[in-house]
Design a protein around this motif. Sequence first.
Motif, mmCIF file in Angstrom:
data_model
loop_
_atom_site.group_PDB
_atom_site.id
_atom_site.type_symbol
_atom_site.label_atom_id
_atom_site.label_comp_id
_atom_site.label_asym_id
_atom_site.label_seq_id
_atom_site.Cartn_x
_atom_site.Cartn_y
_atom_site.Cartn_z
ATOM 1 N N VAL A 165 0.863 -1.172 0.000
ATOM 2 C CA VAL A 165 0.000 0.000 0.000
ATOM 3 C C VAL A 165 0.899 1.221 0.000
ATOM 4 O O VAL A 165 1.807 1.326 0.823
ATOM 5 N N GLU A 166 0.660 2.139 -0.925
ATOM 6 C CA GLU A 166 1.449 3.368 -0.986
ATOM 7 C C GLU A 166 0.870 4.385 0.002
ATOM 8 O O GLU A 166 -0.302 4.748 -0.083
ATOM 9 N N ILE A 167 1.695 4.808 0.954
ATOM 10 C CA ILE A 167 1.288 5.808 1.942
ATOM 11 C C ILE A 167 1.922 7.135 1.555
ATOM 12 O O ILE A 167 3.119 7.208 1.288
ATOM 13 N N SER A 168 1.117 8.177 1.513
ATOM 14 C CA SER A 168 1.634 9.517 1.249
ATOM 15 C C SER A 168 1.007 10.484 2.244
ATOM 16 O O SER A 168 -0.010 10.191 2.862
ATOM 17 N N VAL B 166 -1.966 17.127 9.025
ATOM 18 C CA VAL B 166 -1.746 16.712 7.645
ATOM 19 C C VAL B 166 -2.690 15.554 7.322
ATOM 20 O O VAL B 166 -3.215 14.889 8.215
ATOM 21 N N TRP B 167 -2.900 15.328 6.043
ATOM 22 C CA TRP B 167 -3.702 14.193 5.586
ATOM 23 C C TRP B 167 -2.785 13.017 5.330
ATOM 24 O O TRP B 167 -1.737 13.156 4.702
ATOM 25 N N ILE B 168 -3.185 11.833 5.785
ATOM 26 C CA ILE B 168 -2.454 10.598 5.504
ATOM 27 C C ILE B 168 -3.301 9.826 4.493
ATOM 28 O O ILE B 168 -4.475 9.550 4.739
ATOM 29 N N LEU B 169 -2.689 9.516 3.341
ATOM 30 C CA LEU B 169 -3.393 8.861 2.258
ATOM 31 C C LEU B 169 -2.842 7.458 2.036
ATOM 32 O O LEU B 169 -1.634 7.248 2.105
ATOM 33 N N ALA B 170 -3.718 6.512 1.745
ATOM 34 C CA ALA B 170 -3.325 5.166 1.341
ATOM 35 C C ALA B 170 -3.839 4.979 -0.079
ATOM 36 O O ALA B 170 -5.050 5.058 -0.315
ATOM 37 N N ASN B 171 -2.915 4.787 -1.003
ATOM 38 C CA ASN B 171 -3.278 4.690 -2.428
ATOM 39 C C ASN B 171 -4.160 5.865 -2.850
ATOM 40 O O ASN B 171 -5.188 5.695 -3.495
ATOM 41 N N ASN B 172 -3.764 7.067 -2.434
ATOM 42 C CA ASN B 172 -4.441 8.333 -2.746
ATOM 43 C C ASN B 172 -5.839 8.453 -2.157
ATOM 44 O O ASN B 172 -6.632 9.264 -2.605
ATOM 45 N N HIS B 173 -6.149 7.655 -1.151
ATOM 46 C CA HIS B 173 -7.445 7.726 -0.474
ATOM 47 C C HIS B 173 -7.193 8.154 0.972
ATOM 48 O O HIS B 173 -6.386 7.547 1.665
ATOM 49 N N PRO B 174 -7.873 9.214 1.461
ATOM 50 C CA PRO B 174 -7.637 9.667 2.833
ATOM 51 C C PRO B 174 -8.057 8.623 3.863
ATOM 52 O O PRO B 174 -9.174 8.113 3.810
#
Length: 104
Positions: A30-33, A65-73
């Motif tokens: 899972v990509e976390i951004s 800040v917002w933490i996103l997983a696969n560009n989903h908050p």
Amino acid sequence: MHEPGRGHPAARQLQFQGPYFVSQVNAVNVEISVLLGRSILPMQQLLRMGRGAVIPLDAKTNDEVWILANNHPIARGEIQINDDRIAIQVTGPADVYDYMAGGA
């Protein structure tokens, strides 16, 4: 029919597949951004930007800040700085409607 005391055959099959299923789930990446803030710029200004350009964000110093997983908050967090390392501490769940509205 199934044998008394042995459980339903489908349940036994799921138990057998259980560890395999869990190992497959654990293998998913899972990509976390982390989204620090947002900005709206005219395309002309964006195209003129070069190295060293500064983009102002709509965020303040202590904003979450917002933490996103696969560009989903998925969560909100705050920035933690220890020595030369930056980390994000999760502070709560994300409100998807707030995220979509561009809210802080």
